[in-house]
Design an enzyme around this catalytic site. Structure first.
Site, mmCIF file in Angstrom:
data_model
loop_
_atom_site.group_PDB
_atom_site.id
_atom_site.type_symbol
_atom_site.label_atom_id
_atom_site.label_comp_id
_atom_site.label_asym_id
_atom_site.label_seq_id
_atom_site.Cartn_x
_atom_site.Cartn_y
_atom_site.Cartn_z
ATOM 1 N N HIS A 228 0.855 -1.179 0.000
ATOM 2 C CA HIS A 228 0.000 0.000 0.000
ATOM 3 C C HIS A 228 0.898 1.238 0.000
ATOM 4 O O HIS A 228 2.063 1.173 0.398
ATOM 5 C CB HIS A 228 -0.883 0.014 1.242
ATOM 6 C CG HIS A 228 -1.967 -1.012 1.223
ATOM 7 N ND1 HIS A 228 -3.061 -0.929 2.047
ATOM 8 C CD2 HIS A 228 -2.131 -2.147 0.498
ATOM 9 C CE1 HIS A 228 -3.855 -1.952 1.827
ATOM 10 N NE2 HIS A 228 -3.307 -2.716 0.898
ATOM 11 N N GLU B 213 0.996 3.779 1.953
ATOM 12 C CA GLU B 213 1.515 4.117 3.273
ATOM 13 C C GLU B 213 2.697 3.237 3.654
ATOM 14 O O GLU B 213 3.678 3.721 4.232
ATOM 15 C CB GLU B 213 0.421 3.957 4.347
ATOM 16 C CG GLU B 213 -0.804 4.797 4.107
ATOM 17 C CD GLU B 213 -1.905 4.098 3.326
ATOM 18 O OE1 GLU B 213 -3.076 4.397 3.582
ATOM 19 O OE2 GLU B 213 -1.589 3.264 2.450
ATOM 20 N N CYS C 75 -6.196 1.832 5.750
ATOM 21 C CA CYS C 75 -6.873 0.602 6.177
ATOM 22 C C CYS C 75 -6.310 0.175 7.537
ATOM 23 O O CYS C 75 -5.405 0.808 8.076
ATOM 24 C CB CYS C 75 -6.648 -0.492 5.137
ATOM 25 S SG CYS C 75 -4.929 -1.095 5.070
ATOM 26 N N CYS D 93 -2.445 -0.523 7.510
ATOM 27 C CA CYS D 93 -1.634 0.693 7.450
ATOM 28 C C CYS D 93 -1.772 1.525 8.721
ATOM 29 O O CYS D 93 -0.783 2.083 9.196
ATOM 30 C CB CYS D 93 -2.006 1.498 6.216
ATOM 31 S SG CYS D 93 -1.565 0.641 4.677
#
Length: 150
Positions: A51, A53, A81, A84
């Site tokens: 992701h 992040e 999410c 993260c």
């Protein structure tokens, strides 16, 4: 200043968009300097943890030669999410700036609020709605185009 850095996160999101990934971008700033950046690359890398992040955290940790990102702010185009959000807490990020909320998987106030869970050893201040329209529109455009091409 928040809009300036959110625009940098949007530049990262555009990189994801251009390679067919869900367009989410993130950057990490410490003392006014960009020290980490990332964009979604799950499809390209076949890695569920890639992701935006997570990529930004990895780069910032390498830059500081430390897993602790105290004194840092993460700017991200879409609310993180659960994975993260947990990583942000573990990395000791101080401040989180979110472009648009995620009512389906958001874990920083929408579905869960992991970054402000009082039972955890670290909480993060959160600011939302920075360049919200731009962040939201990029996601809408991406999914509209995806549906059109199916």
């Amino acid at each position: 200043m928040n809009e300036y850095f959110m625009n940098k996160a949007l530049e990262e999101a555009k990189k994801a968009y251009d390679i067919g990934e869900i367009p989410v971008g993130a950057i990490i700033v410490k003392e006014g300097k960009l020290i980490g950046r990332g964009f979604n690359q799950k499809e390209a890398t076949h890695d569920a943890t890639m992701h935006a992040e997570m990529a930004a955290i990895r780069e910032a940790c390498a830059h500081l030669n430390s897993w602790r990102l105290t004194g840092c702010t993460l700017f991200v185009t879409l609310e993180p999410c659960a994975m993260c959000a947990g990583a942000l807490v573990n990395a000791r990020i101080d401040h989180l700036v979110i472009g648009t909320k995620d009512p389906k998987t958001g874990a920083c106030g929408s579905i869960f609020d992991i970054v402000n869970e009082p039972k955890l050893n670290h909480q993060i201040t959160v600011e939302t709605g920075i360049l919200e329209e731009e962040c939201s529109q990029m996601l809408k455009d991406f999914f509209k185009e995806l549906r059109k091409n199916k």
